[in-house]
Every structure is written in structure tokens, then in C-alpha cells.
Design an enzyme around this catalytic site. Structure first.
Site, short mmCIF file in Angstrom:
data_model
loop_
_atom_site.label_atom_id
_atom_site.label_comp_id
_atom_site.label_asym_id
_atom_site.label_seq_id
_atom_site.Cartn_x
_atom_site.Cartn_y
_atom_site.Cartn_z
CG ASP A 10 -2.48 -19.92 -1.34
OD1 ASP A 10 -1.97 -19.91 -0.20
OD2 ASP A 10 -1.95 -20.52 -2.30
CG ASP A 54 -14.16 -6.44 1.80
OD1 ASP A 54 -13.94 -5.69 2.76
OD2 ASP A 54 -14.64 -6.04 0.72
CG ASP A 73 -8.39 -4.39 1.50
OD1 ASP A 73 -9.34 -3.90 2.12
OD2 ASP A 73 -8.26 -4.32 0.26
CE LYS A 128 1.36 -17.52 -2.54
NZ LYS A 128 0.47 -18.69 -2.70
CE1 TYR A 163 -3.59 -2.55 0.61
CE2 TYR A 163 -4.65 -0.47 1.10
CZ TYR A 163 -4.73 -1.80 0.78
OH TYR A 163 -5.96 -2.38 0.63
C1 IPM Z 1 -10.65 2.41 0.42
C2 IPM Z 1 -9.44 1.53 0.56
C3 IPM Z 1 -8.22 2.38 0.43
C4 IPM Z 1 -9.44 0.74 1.88
C5 IPM Z 1 -8.23 -0.17 1.93
O1 IPM Z 1 -7.88 -0.82 0.94
O2 IPM Z 1 -7.61 -0.23 2.99
C6 IPM Z 1 -10.66 -0.13 2.12
O3 IPM Z 1 -10.79 -1.16 1.21
C7 IPM Z 1 -10.63 -0.69 3.54
O4 IPM Z 1 -10.70 -1.90 3.68
O5 IPM Z 1 -10.57 0.09 4.49
MG MG Z 2 -11.20 -3.06 2.10
#
Ligand code: IPM
Ligand code: MG
Ligand code: NAD
Length: 358
Positions: A224, A252, A248, A192, A137
Site C-alpha cells: 500500500d 499498471d 500486476d 504485505k 493467481y
Molecule cells: C489478463 C490478465 C490475466 C493479466 C494478469 O493479470 O496477469 C494481465 O492483467 C497482465 O497484466 O498481464
Molecule cells: Mg495486468
């Protein structure tokens, strides 16, 4: 002295969900001072920059930051430094918020909303700890250029740099072990290391830190496999510690085990415990302005703020109990709705939480 909360609503559904969280905080009856500033696309439109000085100043001086979300496709053509997403990345970096805690908890009432079968997921309570200020990042160099060599020499190429310094890994690993120690005593470090040098160092350093925590059971998993295990048997995990990019993606993924990304709160902490609190989801441009967004991830983020930064654990419990109560009453926003429950909008969900707080 009253505690100062910086409220940064942002874009898309950000203002809608933040409004409910602020109402919940206000209903607690504490003497907080709440100040608001634009961030992201809203700040770009108002002040020409996604993270204007006034917004950063407020975030710096506040005791805690409550953040909505930033971004919208309509800003995609802006140069990178001006994109709304740079606001949240800038805040994390400039405030030193290196430890991102993303708890994925399945409320029993949402067992059927989960993407997994109830027997696989019931009772789920895992915590993903994501390193938040390093990795690909932020690594330099990066850019888009003409490839200087290789098979595609002369073509345009994009490049990023994944890097982690040993102290950076050590401090997030410590958070992982300390947190696991207070929970079920299991830490899984995800990397990884079969491919990446950064991950090889990550694994070595985590293994070294483990010597200070003989009471915590450490395991290592490739990312993975971790993605597969999270949907195969998520309850094998207690605490997962991982890098920025892997965290990240895995967070999700974990959100869907809880029924919806609209249920997943987060805390981003610095060395001193000061923090920024935000839902793990984004600005959801597809549903913005419709009044249907789920505000519970943001309300639960406000509860984390009460617990971690404002030293108000009883009030945090109160908010979390109210969220449990509205789910038990059968109230659902569209993302977690199922037959036999009552569909409500964003504001009605906020109303219900406030009422349940008594
Ligand atoms: C919006 C983006 C920069 C952010 C990230 O990738 O960290 C989001 O996906 C999160 O999970 O907070
Ligand atoms: Mg995110
Ligand atoms: N921290 C942040 O500010 C943050 C985090 C993630 C994404 N983003 C940004 O948000 C924008 C949209 O990104 P995306 O579509 O990939 O991810 P997203 O999380 O905004 O949306 C993904 C899907 O989840 C749904 N969703 C998200 N939050 C919800 C909620 N509270 N209630 C109900 N449904 C919800 C959306 O409607 C959408 O279908 C992009 O600009 C992205 O960069 C910002």
C-alpha cells in the site's frame, strides 16, 4: 539455423499492434521464421479453446514468443477454464515463465503526457519484476461454494488461496538482485508482511538471498505504501521485486507515469532465458478496430525479445532508437497526444518506426 518466433496476436487490439511489431521485425532484415497461431477469444472462436494444442506446441518449440493480448467482455459468460485470459495464464505456467520484467521508462518527449508533474517524473527509469507463476493467481484450493462456517455460513462464497514456496521466492529474488546489480544497485521488495503469511515468508527469503548480494542495497516496503510512493516520488525506485498480484497492479500504475499503458513493454522469462514478450496492457476492447491503438509497447516488447531471447542486442538498440526518434519527431497516437504534436494511427506509427530504423 534461423530463429523461430511464435506470433500470437490474440483479441481486440492484439492483431493491430502485433502487425506493426512484426513489420518492424521483418524490416530488420534478419532471417527469422515467423509462425502465427490464434490465442484467447480468437482461438476459442476458431478451435473451441483459448489455448489450443497447436498454439501451445508452437510456443514451446519457438525460440521466443511475441504475444498481443487476450480477452473481451463478450466472453465473460464462459466458464472460467474457457475464458481468453486463461490462455495467457496457461502459457506462463506451462512454459515456466516465472520472471516478468516490466520497465517503466519516461521518454523525455512524453514528460507532459505523464500523470505526474515533469519535475517529479523526468528521467524516470524503473523496473518492476513481477513473479508470474505463483501467488493467488494459481494457488489451490479455489472455487465458489456454499460457505461451510462463519457469519455467512450457508451463503455462496468465492475463495482463492495465496501461496508461495520458498524456492519460488528465492529464484525471483535472485533475478531481482542480479538485475539491480546491473542497474543502479537498489532493490525494493514489496510485500504485505504486516498481514499475510506468504509475505512474511517472502520478506524472510528475500532478506536471506540479500546475503549473496552485499553490493545491492535492499529495502522492503508494504504494497500500500509502495502504491503511494510510486505516485509521490517514483524516482526513489530502481528495481522493484514483488509477487504476482501486487506486480500486476503496481505495473499498471507505473505505466501512467510514462504517459500511457500503451508505452509499457514486458518480458516473461523462464529459467533458461527463453521468453514470451507482450505489452503490459490488455486487448482494449473499447478502441479495438479503430486503428488508434498505440503499438509502441508491443514494438518495445519485440526489442526486449531481440535482446533477451534472440541474442540480437544491436537490433534491439536499433528498434529502441527508432521509437525515441519518432517521439522526437512529435508523432503521437491518441493515448499520448498533446497539443503541438502530430496525431497518428496505429499503422502510421508502425510506418514511422520502420522509416526511423533507416
Ligand atoms: C489478463 C490478465 C490475466 C493479466 C494478469 O493479470 O496477469 C494481465 O492483467 C497482465 O497484466 O498481464
Ligand atoms: Mg495486468
Ligand atoms: N496480457 C493480456 O493479454 C491482458 C492484459 C491485461 C488485460 N487483458 C484483458 O483485456 C481486456 C480489457 O481489459 P482492461 O480494459 O481492464 O485493460 P486494457 O489494458 O485492455 O485497457 C485499459 C485502458 O487502456 C487503454 N489502452 C490499453 N492499451 C492501449 C494501447 N496500446 N493504446 C491505447 N490505449 C490503450 C484502453 O483503451 C482502455 O481504456 C480484459 O478482457 C482483460 O482481462 C489482457
Amino acid at each position: 539455423m534461423t530463429q523461430l518466433i511464435a506470433v500470437l496476436p490474440g483479441d481486440g487490439i492484439g492483431p493491430e499492434i502485433i502487425e506493426q511489431a512484426v513489420r518492424v521485425l521483418t524490416a530488420l532484415g534478419e532471417s527469422f521464421t515467423i509462425e502465427q497461431q490464434p490465442v484467447g477469444g480468437a482461438a476459442y472462436d476458431a478451435a473451441g479453446h483459448p489455448l489450443p494444442p497447436a498454439t501451445l506446441d508452437l510456443a514451446r518449440k519457438a525460440d521466443a514468443v511475441l504475444f498481443g493480448s487476450v480477452g473481451d467482455w463478450k466472453y465473460d459468460k464462459l466458464e472460467r477454464a474457457l475464458r481468453p485470459e486463461q490462455a495467457i495464464l496457461g502459457l506462463r505456467k506451462q512454459l515456466g515463465l516465472f520472471a516478468n520484467l516490466r520497465p517503466a521508462i519516461l521518454y523525455p518527449e512524453l514528460a507532459n503526457a505523464s500523470s505526474l508533474k515533469p519535475e517529479v517524473v523526468s528521467g524516470l527509469d524503473i523496473l518492476i519484476i513481477r513473479e508470474l507463476t505463483g501467488d493467488i493467481y494459481f494457488g489451490q484450493p479455489r472455487g465458489i461454494r456454499t460457505a461451510p462456517d462463519g457469519v455467512f455460513a450457508g451463503a455462496r462464497e468465492g475463495f482463492d488461496t495465496m501461496r508461495y514456496a520458498e524456492p519460488e521466492i528465492r529464484r525471483i529474488a535472485k533475478i531481482g538482485f542480479e538485475t539491480a546489480r546491473k542497474r543502479r544497485g537498489k532493490l525494493c521488495s514489496v510485500d504485505k508482511s504486516n498481514v499475510l503469511e506468504t509475505s512474511q515468508l517472502w520478506k524472510d527469503v528475500v532478506t536471506d538471498v540479500a546475503k549473496e548480494y552485499p553490493d545491492v542495497e535492499l529495502s522492503h516496503m508494504y504494497v500500500d505504501n509502495a502504491a503511494m510512493q510510486l505516485v509521490r516520488a517514483p524516482k526513489q525506485f530502481d528495481v522493484i521485486v514483488t509477487g504476482n498480484m501486487f506486480g500486476d497492479i503496481l505495473s499498471d500504475q507505473a505505466s501512467m507515469l510514462t504517459g500511457s499503458i500503451g508505452m509499457l513493454p514486458s518480458a516473461s522469462l523462464d529459467e533458461s532465458g527463453k521468453g514470451l514478450y507482450e505489452p503490459s496492457h490488455g486487448s482494449a476492447p473499447d478502441i479495438a478496430g479503430k486503428g488508434i491503438a498505440n503499438p509502441l509497447a508491443t514494438i518495445l516488447s519485440a526489442a526486449m525479445m531481440l535482446r533477451y531471447s534472440l541474442d540480437k542486442p544491436a537490433q534491439a538498440d536499433r528498434v529502441e532508437a527508432a521509437v525515441k526518434s519518432v517521439l522526437a519527431q512529435g508523432l503521437r497516437t491518441a493515448d499520448i497526444y498533446e497539443e503541438g504534436t502530430t496525431k497518428v494511427g496505429t499503422t502510421a506509427m508502425g510506418d514511422a518506426v520502420i522509416k526511423a530504423m533507416g
